[in-house]
Motif scaffolding. Structure first.
Motif, PDB file in Angstrom:
ATOM      1  N   ASP A 142       0.820  -1.206   0.000  1.00  0.00           N
ATOM      2  CA  ASP A 142       0.000   0.000   0.000  1.00  0.00           C
ATOM      3  C   ASP A 142       0.858   1.261   0.000  1.00  0.00           C
ATOM      4  OD1 ASP A 142      -2.349  -1.488   0.081  1.00  0.00           O
ATOM      5  OD2 ASP A 142      -2.340  -1.578   2.284  1.00  0.00           O
ATOM      6  N   ASN A 143       2.175   1.092   0.086  1.00  0.00           N
ATOM      7  CA  ASN A 143       3.099   2.231   0.055  1.00  0.00           C
ATOM      8  C   ASN A 143       3.160   2.768  -1.378  1.00  0.00           C
ATOM      9  OD1 ASN A 143       5.358   3.925  -0.113  1.00  0.00           O
ATOM     10  ND2 ASN A 143       6.490   2.766   1.440  1.00  0.00           N
ATOM     11  N   ALA A 144       2.424   3.846  -1.631  1.00  0.00           N
ATOM     12  CA  ALA A 144       2.286   4.344  -3.005  1.00  0.00           C
ATOM     13  C   ALA A 144       3.627   4.667  -3.635  1.00  0.00           C
ATOM     14  CB  ALA A 144       1.386   5.578  -3.020  1.00  0.00           C
ATOM     15  N   HIS A 145       4.512   5.270  -2.858  1.00  0.00           N
ATOM     16  CA  HIS A 145       5.801   5.699  -3.403  1.00  0.00           C
ATOM     17  C   HIS A 145       6.658   4.516  -3.842  1.00  0.00           C
ATOM     18  CE1 HIS A 145       9.021   8.521  -4.120  1.00  0.00           C
ATOM     19  NE2 HIS A 145       9.834   7.838  -3.335  1.00  0.00           N
ATOM     20  N   MET A 146       6.403   3.339  -3.267  1.00  0.00           N
ATOM     21  CA  MET A 146       7.238   2.170  -3.541  1.00  0.00           C
ATOM     22  C   MET A 146       6.504   1.117  -4.365  1.00  0.00           C
ATOM     23  SD  MET A 146      10.091   2.952  -2.091  1.00  0.00           S
ATOM     24  CE  MET A 146      10.993   1.436  -1.767  1.00  0.00           C
ATOM     25  N   GLN A 147       5.370   1.459  -4.946  1.00  0.00           N
ATOM     26  CA  GLN A 147       4.615   0.451  -5.691  1.00  0.00           C
ATOM     27  C   GLN A 147       5.278   0.102  -7.024  1.00  0.00           C
ATOM     28  OE1 GLN A 147       0.695   2.238  -5.712  1.00  0.00           O
ATOM     29  NE2 GLN A 147       0.027   0.969  -3.990  1.00  0.00           N
ATOM     30  N   THR A 148       5.703   1.090  -7.765  1.00  0.00           N
ATOM     31  CA  THR A 148       6.389   0.816  -9.032  1.00  0.00           C
ATOM     32  C   THR A 148       7.112   2.057  -9.495  1.00  0.00           C
ATOM     33  OG1 THR A 148       6.174  -0.065 -11.276  1.00  0.00           O
ATOM     34  CG2 THR A 148       4.480   1.456 -10.550  1.00  0.00           C
ATOM     35  N   ARG A 149       8.001   1.887 -10.458  1.00  0.00           N
ATOM     36  CA  ARG A 149       8.685   3.008 -11.071  1.00  0.00           C
ATOM     37  C   ARG A 149       8.583   2.906 -12.597  1.00  0.00           C
ATOM     38  NH1 ARG A 149       8.187   5.127  -7.015  1.00  0.00           N
ATOM     39  NH2 ARG A 149       9.655   6.377  -5.797  1.00  0.00           N
ATOM     40  N   MET A 150       9.688   2.542 -13.273  1.00  0.00           N
ATOM     41  CA  MET A 150       9.791   2.708 -14.715  1.00  0.00           C
ATOM     42  C   MET A 150       9.115   1.569 -15.483  1.00  0.00           C
ATOM     43  SD  MET A 150      11.211   5.517 -14.692  1.00  0.00           S
ATOM     44  CE  MET A 150      12.196   6.557 -13.642  1.00  0.00           C
ATOM     45  N   ALA A 151       7.801   1.612 -15.550  1.00  0.00           N
ATOM     46  CA  ALA A 151       7.068   0.625 -16.342  1.00  0.00           C
ATOM     47  C   ALA A 151       7.187   0.971 -17.819  1.00  0.00           C
ATOM     48  CB  ALA A 151       5.604   0.596 -15.924  1.00  0.00           C
ATOM     49  N   ARG A 152       7.232  -0.047 -18.657  1.00  0.00           N
ATOM     50  CA  ARG A 152       7.378   0.162 -20.096  1.00  0.00           C
ATOM     51  C   ARG A 152       6.481  -0.826 -20.860  1.00  0.00           C
ATOM     52  NH1 ARG A 152       9.136   4.389 -18.408  1.00  0.00           N
ATOM     53  NH2 ARG A 152      11.327   5.067 -18.520  1.00  0.00           N
ATOM     54  N   LYS A 153       6.007  -0.412 -22.032  1.00  0.00           N
ATOM     55  CA  LYS A 153       5.207  -1.305 -22.867  1.00  0.00           C
ATOM     56  C   LYS A 153       6.125  -2.054 -23.818  1.00  0.00           C
ATOM     57  CE  LYS A 153       0.828  -1.612 -25.332  1.00  0.00           C
ATOM     58  NZ  LYS A 153      -0.389  -0.903 -25.771  1.00  0.00           N
ATOM     59  N   LEU A 154       5.863  -3.336 -23.998  1.00  0.00           N
ATOM     60  CA  LEU A 154       6.693  -4.197 -24.830  1.00  0.00           C
ATOM     61  C   LEU A 154       6.131  -4.279 -26.248  1.00  0.00           C
ATOM     62  CD1 LEU A 154       7.233  -7.076 -22.250  1.00  0.00           C
ATOM     63  CD2 LEU A 154       8.755  -5.147 -22.745  1.00  0.00           C
ATOM     64  N   PRO A 155       6.966  -4.663 -27.209  1.00  0.00           N
ATOM     65  CA  PRO A 155       6.488  -4.793 -28.594  1.00  0.00           C
ATOM     66  C   PRO A 155       5.331  -5.779 -28.752  1.00  0.00           C
ATOM     67  CG  PRO A 155       8.887  -4.746 -28.555  1.00  0.00           C
ATOM     68  CD  PRO A 155       8.429  -4.826 -27.120  1.00  0.00           C
ATOM     69  N   ASN A 156       5.238  -6.763 -27.854  1.00  0.00           N
ATOM     70  CA  ASN A 156       4.145  -7.744 -27.961  1.00  0.00           C
ATOM     71  C   ASN A 156       2.838  -7.238 -27.352  1.00  0.00           C
ATOM     72  OD1 ASN A 156       4.592  -7.904 -25.207  1.00  0.00           O
ATOM     73  ND2 ASN A 156       5.171 -10.059 -25.181  1.00  0.00           N
ATOM     74  N   GLY A 157       2.826  -5.997 -26.871  1.00  0.00           N
ATOM     75  CA  GLY A 157       1.627  -5.421 -26.282  1.00  0.00           C
ATOM     76  C   GLY A 157       1.526  -5.572 -24.776  1.00  0.00           C
ATOM     77  N   ASN A 158       2.393  -6.386 -24.184  1.00  0.00           N
ATOM     78  CA  ASN A 158       2.410  -6.539 -22.733  1.00  0.00           C
ATOM     79  C   ASN A 158       3.139  -5.368 -22.080  1.00  0.00           C
ATOM     80  OD1 ASN A 158       1.070  -8.930 -23.088  1.00  0.00           O
ATOM     81  ND2 ASN A 158       2.811 -10.246 -22.590  1.00  0.00           N
ATOM     82  N   TYR A 159       3.137  -5.363 -20.738  1.00  0.00           N
ATOM     83  CA  TYR A 159       3.767  -4.295 -19.979  1.00  0.00           C
ATOM     84  C   TYR A 159       4.786  -4.892 -19.011  1.00  0.00           C
ATOM     85  CZ  TYR A 159      -0.396  -1.811 -21.623  1.00  0.00           C
ATOM     86  OH  TYR A 159      -1.389  -1.280 -22.413  1.00  0.00           O
ATOM     87  N   LEU A 160       5.956  -4.288 -18.958  1.00  0.00           N
ATOM     88  CA  LEU A 160       7.015  -4.733 -18.050  1.00  0.00           C
ATOM     89  C   LEU A 160       7.070  -3.748 -16.885  1.00  0.00           C
ATOM     90  CD1 LEU A 160       9.207  -6.974 -17.932  1.00  0.00           C
ATOM     91  CD2 LEU A 160      10.798  -5.306 -18.896  1.00  0.00           C
ATOM     92  N   VAL A 161       6.811  -4.268 -15.666  1.00  0.00           N
ATOM     93  CA  VAL A 161       6.595  -3.380 -14.518  1.00  0.00           C
ATOM     94  C   VAL A 161       7.468  -3.826 -13.344  1.00  0.00           C
ATOM     95  CG1 VAL A 161       4.904  -2.359 -12.963  1.00  0.00           C
ATOM     96  CG2 VAL A 161       4.210  -3.076 -15.271  1.00  0.00           C
ATOM     97  N   PRO A 162       8.414  -2.987 -12.891  1.00  0.00           N
ATOM     98  CA  PRO A 162       9.174  -3.311 -11.677  1.00  0.00           C
ATOM     99  C   PRO A 162       8.403  -2.905 -10.426  1.00  0.00           C
ATOM    100  CG  PRO A 162      10.059  -1.328 -12.703  1.00  0.00           C
ATOM    101  CD  PRO A 162       8.917  -1.781 -13.562  1.00  0.00           C
ATOM    102  N   HIS A 163       8.263  -3.841  -9.490  1.00  0.00           N
ATOM    103  CA  HIS A 163       7.591  -3.586  -8.215  1.00  0.00           C
ATOM    104  C   HIS A 163       8.638  -3.679  -7.105  1.00  0.00           C
ATOM    105  CE1 HIS A 163       3.620  -3.464  -9.938  1.00  0.00           C
ATOM    106  NE2 HIS A 163       3.737  -4.683 -10.452  1.00  0.00           N
ATOM    107  N   LEU A 164       8.974  -2.553  -6.517  1.00  0.00           N
ATOM    108  CA  LEU A 164      10.112  -2.490  -5.608  1.00  0.00           C
ATOM    109  C   LEU A 164       9.970  -3.406  -4.403  1.00  0.00           C
ATOM    110  CD1 LEU A 164       9.788   0.443  -7.114  1.00  0.00           C
ATOM    111  CD2 LEU A 164      11.552   1.120  -5.521  1.00  0.00           C
ATOM    112  N   LEU A 165       8.927  -3.204  -3.600  1.00  0.00           N
ATOM    113  CA  LEU A 165       8.802  -3.939  -2.348  1.00  0.00           C
ATOM    114  C   LEU A 165       8.295  -5.368  -2.536  1.00  0.00           C
ATOM    115  CD1 LEU A 165       7.540  -1.227   0.175  1.00  0.00           C
ATOM    116  CD2 LEU A 165       9.874  -1.878  -0.466  1.00  0.00           C
ATOM    117  N   ALA A 166       7.859  -5.694  -3.744  1.00  0.00           N
ATOM    118  CA  ALA A 166       7.522  -7.083  -4.060  1.00  0.00           C
ATOM    119  C   ALA A 166       8.768  -7.850  -4.512  1.00  0.00           C
ATOM    120  CB  ALA A 166       6.457  -7.138  -5.146  1.00  0.00           C
TER     121      ALA A 166
END
Length: 320
Positions: free
Chosen positions: A155-179
């Motif tokens: 629930d820590n908004a600041h630590m939920q994610t940062r540099m998410a990017r969309k991939l050529p296949n249409g999916n999304y690559l998302v880093p989740h810090l505290l996970a």
């Protein structure tokens, strides 16, 4: 007697020529040594999103464009020359004359914005963090065309994610810090792949290897900056670590809360040292873990985009 003076003159000329040749050789050696000693034979211009400055710095480390507002999270110089910038509360696209041509304001149900990426179809991809963590895609009028919920495991908004990017296949690559996880989401929000960063060979959870930036390469590998853990890794499609670099591999401890990263076409990786207490704010390393370029200017770097190298624009980036 004239013959004696003639021979003496010839001998003197020979000695003078030898002396001059020796001096030239020494000068050549000195110049070659100076060239070899030059620490930054490589030069870059780059966009910076950071706590002290947001704008563009040229290859002489001079500011050539200033957004006029600090503490940006994400952003890019677009192919048309405009600059897209994400702050925690708003996203704006500026012309070089600082005319605002696009704006998105964070939804009231959330607390922060983290990502702003202009997709090839002209739509802007955004991450919102807070009570309703999500990826959205909005048109030029700021209308939401698509959205999907994220699973940051905190629930820590600041630590939920940062540099998410969309991939050529249409999916999304998302880093989740505290996970301790980089997750790949389908457009429907299904997680189809997860790369864990708390694995034992990286020091476990105690090492605080929070994934901050994740970049999918053309060969299917993924480069991940591990902030707090002070490492950069590259994993293959199965998550096996195929390359890793940290302060154990280089002098001077340049890895200090590495946030933004960029893999260049020559195979080198540029890394932002956001938490540095020293001079190095950005540095470029080879696959052999040699530092070949640094930015040691006054501004800390959260996210960045290399724009030119030795006067040549990178693909997709306007020269001016």
């Amino acid at each position: 007697m004239r013959h004696c003076f003639y021979y003496v003159a010839i001998i003197a000329a020979i000695f003078a020529g030898c002396r001059q040749s020796g001096q030239n050789a020494n000068q050549d050696k000195q110049e070659a040594a100076q060239a070899d000693a030059a620490p930054n034979a490589i030069t870059h211009s780059f966009f910076v999103a950071g706590p002290q400055f947001t704008g563009i710095i040229d290859e002489q480390n001079e500011v050539i464009w200033d957004a006029g507002r600090k503490s940006a999270r994400d952003g890019f110089v677009l192919p048309n020359g405009n600059i897209l910038i994400c702050w925690s509360d708003t996203i704006k696209e500026f012309t070089r004359e600082k005319e605002v041509v696009f704006t998105y304001v964070r939804h009231e149900s959330n607390r922060e914005l983290g990502t702003a990426v202009r997709l090839e179809n002209g739509v802007t991809m955004i991450t919102e963090l807070g009570n309703n963590p999500r990826i959205i895609e909005v048109n030029k009028d700021g209308e939401i065309l698509h959205q999907l919920p994220l699973q940051p495991e905190t629930d820590n908004a600041h630590m939920q994610t940062r540099m998410a990017r969309k991939l050529p296949n249409g999916n999304y690559l998302v880093p989740h810090l505290l996970a301790f996880a980089v997750k790949e989401y389908t457009p429907e929000g299904e997680i189809v792949k997860t790369f864990m960063t708390d694995r034992p060979e990286l020091g476990g959870r105690e090492a605080e290897n929070w994934p901050f930036t994740a970049i999918r390469l053309a060969n299917g590998n993924t480069v991940i900056n591990l902030t707090h853990g002070n490492k950069t890794i590259e994993v293959d499609s199965e998550g096996t670590i195929v390359w890793k670099m940290s302060n154990d591999d280089v002098e001077g401890d340049p890895f200090a809360d590495p946030c933004g990263a960029q893999r260049l076409s020559n195979g080198n990786t540029v890394i932002a040292s956001y938490g540095t207490k020293g001079d190095i704010k950005l540095f470029e390393v080879t696959p052999q873990k040699e530092i070949v370029w640094t930015y040691e200017g006054p501004y800390k770097v959260h996210h960045f985009q290399i724009l030119t190298t030795n006067g040549k624009a990178l693909e997709g980036v306007p020269l001016k």
